[in-house]
Write a protein that holds these residues in place. Structure first.
Motif, PDB file in Angstrom:
ATOM      1  N   ILE B  42     -21.743   8.349  18.303  1.00  0.00           N
ATOM      2  CA  ILE B  42     -20.946   9.546  18.607  1.00  0.00           C
ATOM      3  C   ILE B  42     -19.930   9.241  19.704  1.00  0.00           C
ATOM      4  N   MET B  43     -20.366   8.480  20.688  1.00  0.00           N
ATOM      5  CA  MET B  43     -19.465   8.065  21.768  1.00  0.00           C
ATOM      6  C   MET B  43     -18.319   7.212  21.210  1.00  0.00           C
ATOM      7  N   ILE B  44     -18.660   6.286  20.296  1.00  0.00           N
ATOM      8  CA  ILE B  44     -17.613   5.461  19.677  1.00  0.00           C
ATOM      9  C   ILE B  44     -16.624   6.367  18.945  1.00  0.00           C
ATOM     10  N   GLY B  45     -17.159   7.367  18.264  1.00  0.00           N
ATOM     11  CA  GLY B  45     -16.298   8.326  17.572  1.00  0.00           C
ATOM     12  C   GLY B  45     -15.333   9.005  18.535  1.00  0.00           C
ATOM     13  N   ALA B  46     -15.826   9.344  19.712  1.00  0.00           N
ATOM     14  CA  ALA B  46     -14.968   9.997  20.708  1.00  0.00           C
ATOM     15  C   ALA B  46     -13.817   9.072  21.105  1.00  0.00           C
ATOM     16  N   TYR B  47     -14.112   7.795  21.286  1.00  0.00           N
ATOM     17  CA  TYR B  47     -13.049   6.839  21.628  1.00  0.00           C
ATOM     18  C   TYR B  47     -12.057   6.675  20.488  1.00  0.00           C
ATOM     19  N   ILE B  48     -12.559   6.702  19.254  1.00  0.00           N
ATOM     20  CA  ILE B  48     -11.628   6.560  18.125  1.00  0.00           C
ATOM     21  C   ILE B  48     -10.619   7.704  18.145  1.00  0.00           C
ATOM     22  N   ALA B  49     -11.111   8.933  18.332  1.00  0.00           N
ATOM     23  CA  ALA B  49     -10.195  10.088  18.362  1.00  0.00           C
ATOM     24  C   ALA B  49      -9.236   9.986  19.549  1.00  0.00           C
ATOM     25  N   LEU B  50      -9.798   9.665  20.682  1.00  0.00           N
ATOM     26  CA  LEU B  50      -9.003   9.547  21.911  1.00  0.00           C
ATOM     27  C   LEU B  50      -7.875   8.531  21.759  1.00  0.00           C
ATOM     28  N   LEU B  51      -8.217   7.365  21.240  1.00  0.00           N
ATOM     29  CA  LEU B  51      -7.229   6.285  21.157  1.00  0.00           C
ATOM     30  C   LEU B  51      -6.208   6.530  20.054  1.00  0.00           C
ATOM     31  N   THR B  52      -6.679   7.030  18.896  1.00  0.00           N
ATOM     32  CA  THR B  52      -5.726   7.232  17.807  1.00  0.00           C
ATOM     33  C   THR B  52      -4.761   8.371  18.148  1.00  0.00           C
ATOM     34  N   ILE B  53      -5.283   9.452  18.695  1.00  0.00           N
ATOM     35  CA  ILE B  53      -4.378  10.559  19.055  1.00  0.00           C
ATOM     36  C   ILE B  53      -3.441  10.109  20.177  1.00  0.00           C
ATOM     37  N   GLY B  54      -3.990   9.332  21.112  1.00  0.00           N
ATOM     38  CA  GLY B  54      -3.158   8.769  22.178  1.00  0.00           C
ATOM     39  C   GLY B  54      -2.037   7.902  21.621  1.00  0.00           C
ATOM     40  N   ALA B  55      -2.300   7.247  20.492  1.00  0.00           N
ATOM     41  CA  ALA B  55      -1.286   6.381  19.890  1.00  0.00           C
ATOM     42  C   ALA B  55      -0.350   7.157  18.979  1.00  0.00           C
ATOM     43  N   GLY B  56      -0.496   8.471  18.957  1.00  0.00           N
ATOM     44  CA  GLY B  56       0.437   9.293  18.203  1.00  0.00           C
ATOM     45  C   GLY B  56       0.005   9.625  16.785  1.00  0.00           C
ATOM     46  N   VAL B  57      -1.246   9.299  16.441  1.00  0.00           N
ATOM     47  CA  VAL B  57      -1.727   9.628  15.094  1.00  0.00           C
ATOM     48  C   VAL B  57      -1.916  11.145  14.982  1.00  0.00           C
ATOM     49  N   ASN B 106     -22.153  -1.065  26.455  1.00  0.00           N
ATOM     50  CA  ASN B 106     -21.581  -2.098  27.307  1.00  0.00           C
ATOM     51  C   ASN B 106     -20.295  -2.690  26.745  1.00  0.00           C
ATOM     52  N   VAL B 107     -20.247  -2.839  25.432  1.00  0.00           N
ATOM     53  CA  VAL B 107     -19.004  -3.340  24.835  1.00  0.00           C
ATOM     54  C   VAL B 107     -17.880  -2.327  25.063  1.00  0.00           C
ATOM     55  N   THR B 108     -18.207  -1.052  24.911  1.00  0.00           N
ATOM     56  CA  THR B 108     -17.195  -0.018  25.150  1.00  0.00           C
ATOM     57  C   THR B 108     -16.713  -0.065  26.603  1.00  0.00           C
ATOM     58  N   GLN B 109     -17.653  -0.235  27.489  1.00  0.00           N
ATOM     59  CA  GLN B 109     -17.295  -0.298  28.910  1.00  0.00           C
ATOM     60  C   GLN B 109     -16.399  -1.505  29.197  1.00  0.00           C
ATOM     61  N   LEU B 110     -16.738  -2.618  28.552  1.00  0.00           N
ATOM     62  CA  LEU B 110     -15.948  -3.836  28.727  1.00  0.00           C
ATOM     63  C   LEU B 110     -14.518  -3.633  28.231  1.00  0.00           C
ATOM     64  N   LEU B 111     -14.408  -2.963  27.091  1.00  0.00           N
ATOM     65  CA  LEU B 111     -13.083  -2.789  26.484  1.00  0.00           C
ATOM     66  C   LEU B 111     -12.271  -1.705  27.178  1.00  0.00           C
ATOM     67  N   PHE B 112     -12.921  -0.614  27.570  1.00  0.00           N
ATOM     68  CA  PHE B 112     -12.164   0.554  28.024  1.00  0.00           C
ATOM     69  C   PHE B 112     -12.537   1.000  29.433  1.00  0.00           C
ATOM     70  N   THR B 113     -13.283   0.188  30.176  1.00  0.00           N
ATOM     71  CA  THR B 113     -13.794   0.501  31.521  1.00  0.00           C
ATOM     72  C   THR B 113     -14.738   1.697  31.491  1.00  0.00           C
ATOM     73  N   ALA B 114     -15.396   1.917  32.605  1.00  0.00           N
ATOM     74  CA  ALA B 114     -16.365   3.003  32.677  1.00  0.00           C
ATOM     75  C   ALA B 114     -15.704   4.322  33.073  1.00  0.00           C
ATOM     76  N   ASN B 115     -14.391   4.308  33.270  1.00  0.00           N
ATOM     77  CA  ASN B 115     -13.708   5.526  33.718  1.00  0.00           C
ATOM     78  C   ASN B 115     -13.811   6.656  32.707  1.00  0.00           C
ATOM     79  N   THR B 116     -13.954   7.857  33.251  1.00  0.00           N
ATOM     80  CA  THR B 116     -13.957   9.030  32.393  1.00  0.00           C
ATOM     81  C   THR B 116     -12.521   9.404  32.043  1.00  0.00           C
ATOM     82  N   ARG B 117     -12.300   9.668  30.760  1.00  0.00           N
ATOM     83  CA  ARG B 117     -10.951  10.036  30.329  1.00  0.00           C
ATOM     84  C   ARG B 117     -10.974  11.414  29.678  1.00  0.00           C
ATOM     85  N   PRO B 118      -9.851  12.089  29.718  1.00  0.00           N
ATOM     86  CA  PRO B 118      -9.806  13.398  29.043  1.00  0.00           C
ATOM     87  C   PRO B 118      -9.740  13.231  27.527  1.00  0.00           C
ATOM     88  N   TYR B 119     -10.443  14.100  26.811  1.00  0.00           N
ATOM     89  CA  TYR B 119     -10.439  14.081  25.346  1.00  0.00           C
ATOM     90  C   TYR B 119      -9.386  15.065  24.856  1.00  0.00           C
TER      91      TYR B 119
END
Ligand SMILES: Nc1ncnc2c1ncn2[C@@H]1O[C@H](COP(=O)(O)OP(=O)(O)OP(=O)(O)O)[C@@H](O)[C@H]1O
Ligand SMILES: [Mg+2]
Lengths: 233, 292
Positions: B42-57, B106-119
Motif C-alpha cells: 500500500i505504501m508503494i502504491g502511495a509513492y506510485i501515485a505521488l511520483l506519477t502525479i508529480g511528473a504530470g500524469v 528500506n528500499v523505498t527509504q533508500l530511493l526516496f529518503t525517509a522524509n514525509t511528503r504531501p500526497y
C-alpha cells in the motif's frame, strides 16, 4: 495397456512408502489394490494423480510417459480420482463441487451432471446444500460424482466403502459395476477385500510398500495367503 | 447530527480497513500466510501515485497505475519469495513475509529518503464539501464509501459466482483435492494475490486521500490495523474481514470522538489481545483455525 507403472519409488522424507512398485491396468477393466493399513495404496493413487512426486520409476498412460507432468494435465488426459476420506469441498454446495469436477471442461457439461444425478439421485435433492452438511455416504457419492464430471478414461477410487453401512456399500459397488459397464476403466483401492476381489478382473496385494501378489480377482480370492490375511479365512 | 457525522466518519475509515483486511484474509485463506508485506505494498502504491502525479500524469491514470503497480509487486513477491517455500514450515513463510516487508520499507527509504511528503489527494478527489440537510460531507468521504462498498460487492460476486472464484474457495478449503480436480493452484494463488493487492491499491488511494502524507512507514501501521481487523472478523473469512474492518474503523472514530485520540492505536491492539484471548477464531471464523 492403459496404465503402466514401472519400479515406482516414493518417499515421505526418509520413509520409503513405495518400493519398486510395478503393475498395469488394462483398458476397460476393474483392477483392485488391496492391502493392510499403511501398505502404500493411497500413496500409489496420489502418485498416479501427480500429488506425490516419485523418486524414481515411470508412469505411462495411454502410451505417454506422464511421470513428470502436472496434476492438471493428468486430469486433462483422463485420469480422475475420488480420494481417500472423500475430501469434498465442505463450504461449496453439491452443485459447485460437481462444477469443480468439471473445472477443465470448456464444453457444456450439464448432460454429465444429469448423468451423475441418475447414478446418485440423492445428490440431486441436495444440490443447493453445502457439502459439509451431507452425511458420510452422501459425501462419498459426491466425491465419486465429482470425479465423473471430467469424463475420465481411468477412475481412481480410494476406499469408497470406508465408514459406510453395508447397504450403502453394496449400493456404491453396484455403481462401480455400472461405471465399468459404461466403459470407464477403474482402479479400486479397498479394505473390503472380499467385495473388491469379487468385482475386480485383476487384483494386486500390497504389503509395506511392495506388491507381493497379483493375479485375477478369482485367483487371489482362492489364494491361501489372501484368505488368511484379508478374507478372515 | 454530530453523531451521524461521526458514524459516516467511521464508515469511511472502516471501509478502508475492510479493503485492506480483505487482502490479508484472502491470502491467509489460500496459503495460510499472514502476509505482513501487504501494508507495505500500500505504501508503494502511495509513492506510485505521488511520483506519477508529480511528473504530470493525469490523476485518473495515476490511480490506475497505482492499482496495477500494487498488483504487479504483490504477484512478484508471491512468485519470488513465497512460492519456493510452498512446502516449507509455516514459520519460514512468516519470517520471509516480515523480511519482505522490511525490504520494501528500506528500499523505498533508500530511493526516496525517509522524509514525509504531501500526497496529491486533492488532485485525485477534489476537496469539496457537500451539504445534505444539516450534514456536511466531504467528497472524499462519499467517494471512499461508494468505491469501497462497490469493490466489496464486486469481490463477493467474483468469489461466489465465477469459475475462478469457486476455484479460489476450493483451493482454500482443500488444496490437494483442488489439484485432483485439475485446478492449477499456482495460477489460483497468483490471482488471489492479484485481487487482494488490487483492493490494496484502491485502499492506498483512499487512505492517502484521507491522510495525505507519505513516508516509507505509512504501510506498517495501516497493515497492522487491517491485520487486527482480519483477525477480529476471523482470518480467512471474507465477510469477517469486512465486519472486522468496519468494527475497527468505528472503534477508532469512537475513541477519538470521546477525546482520547492519542489512544486509538492502543485500543486497536487491545482489541487484538481480547480477540486472541476470548475468541481466537474471530467473530465469523470457521473455528478450524489451522489447516494441517
Ligand atoms: N503425509 C505423510 N507423511 C509421512 N508418512 C506418510 C504420509 N502419508 C503416508 N505415510 C506413510 O506411508 C506409508 C503408506 O501410507 P498409505 O497412506 O499409502 O497407506 P494405505 O495403504 O493407503 O493405508 P490405509 O489402508 O490405512 O489407507 C505408511 O507407512 C504411512 O505411515
Ligand atoms: Mg489409504
Amino acid at each position: 495397456m492403459m496404465l503402466e507403472v514401472t519400479d515406482l519409488n516414493v518417499y515421505y522424507g526418509n520413509i520409503r512408502a513405495l518400493k519398486d512398485v510395478s503393475f498395469s491396468v488394462e483398458e476397460g477393466e476393474i483392477m483392485t489394490l488391496i492391502g493392510a493399513n499403511g501398505a502404500g495404496k493411497t500413496t500409489t493413487l496420489l502418485t498416479l494423480s501427480g500429488l506425490k512426486k516419485p523418486q524414481s520409476g515411470t508412469i505411462r498412460f495411454l502410451g505417454k510417459d506422464i511421470t513428470k507432468t502436472t496434476p492438471q494435465s493428468r486430469v486433462a488426459m483422463g485420469i480422475s480420482q475420488s480420494p481417500e476420506g472423500r475430501r469434498v469441498f465442505p463450504g461449496l454446495t453439491v452443485l459447485e463441487n460437481l462444477e469443480m469436477g468439471a473445472y477443465l471442461r470448456r464444453d457444456d457439461f450439464s448432460g454429465d451432471m444429469e448423468k451423475v444425478f441418475t447414478y446418485f439421485p440423492r445428490l440431486k435433492e441436495r444440490k443447493k446444500q453445502t457439502a459439509g452438511t451431507l452425511s458420510g455416504g452422501e459425501q462419498q457419492m459426491l466425491a465419486m460424482g465429482r470425479a465423473l464430471m471430467s469424463r475420465p478414461k481411468l477412475m481412481l477410487l480410494d476406499e469408497p466403502s470406508m465408514g459406510l453401512s453395508p447397504l450403502l456399500v453394496s449400493e456404491i459397488f453396484a455403481i462401480i459395476q455400472r461405471l465399468h459397464e459404461a466403459g470407464t476403466t477403474i482402479l479400486l483401492v479397498e479394505q473390503n477385500a472380499a467385495l473388491a476381489l469379487k468385482l475386480a478382473h485383476r487384483a494386486a496385494v500390497m504389503e509395506t510398500g511392495r506388491i507381493v501378489l497379483s493375479g485375477t480377482g478369482e485367483e487371489l480370492s482362492r489364494s491361501p495367503e489372501v484368505q488368511k490375511a484379508y478374507l478372515g479365512g | 447530527m454530530l453523531f451521524l457525522s461521526q458514524c459516516i466518519n467511521g464508515l469511511q475509515l472502516g471501509s478502508i480497513y475492510a479493503l485492506v483486511a480483505l487482502g490479508y484474509s484472502m491470502v491467509y485463506g489460500i496459503i495460510r500466510l499472514l502476509n505482513f508485506a501487504h501494508g507495505d505494498v500500500i505504501m508503494i502504491g502511495a509513492y506510485i501515485a505521488l511520483l506519477t502525479i508529480g511528473a504530470g500524469v493525469n490523476p485518473a491514470l495515476a490511480v490506475v497505475l497505482t492499482i496495477f503497480g500494487c498488483v504487479f509487486i504483490s504477484v512478484l513477491i508471491e512468485r519470488v519469495a513465497y512460492r519456493p517455500l510452498r512446502s516449507a514450515p509455516r514459520i519460514s513463510l512468516l519470517i520471509t513475509a516480515i523480511g519482505v516487508s522490511l525490504l520494501l520499507q528500506n528500499v523505498t527509504q533508500l530511493l526516496f529518503t525517509a522524509n514525509t511528503r504531501p500526497y496529491p489527494g486533492s488532485a485525485i478527489i477534489p476537496s469539496k464539501a457537500l451539504k445534505l440537510g444539516g450534514l456536511s460531507l466531504s467528497l472524499t468521504t462519499i467517494v471512499t464509501i461508494l468505491v469501497s462498498v462497490g469493490s466489496m460487492i464486486a469481490l463477493h460476486l467474483l468469489i461466489q459466482k465465477t469459475r475462478m472464484g469457486k476455484a479460489m474457495r476450493a483451493v482454500s478449503e482443500d488444496t490437494g483435492a483442488a489439484q485432483l480436480m485439475g485446478i492449477d493452484i499456482n495460477r489460483v494463488i497468483s490471482v488471489t494475490f492479484a485481487i487482494g493487492s488490487a483492493l490494496a491499491g484502491i485502499g492506498s488511494v483512499l487512505f492517502c486521500c484521507r491522510y495525505p502524507v507519505v513516508n516509507p512507514n505509512i504501510g506498517s501501521m495501516l497493515g497492522l490495523k487491517a491485520f487486527v481487523a482480519a483477525v477480529l472478523g476471523g482470518i480467512g473469512s471474507i465477510p469477517g474481514a469486512v465486519v472486522g474492518g468496519f468494527a475497527i474503523g468505528f472503534a477508532e472514530v469512537l475513541v477519538t470522538a470521546l477525546g482520547f485520540s492519542a489512544w486509538t492505536d492502543a485500543v486497536v491492539f487491545a482489541i487484538l489481545i481480547l480477540v486472541l484471548l476470548f475468541k481466537p477464531a474471530g467473530l465469523l471464523g470457521r473455528g478450524v483455525a489451522e489447516k494441517v
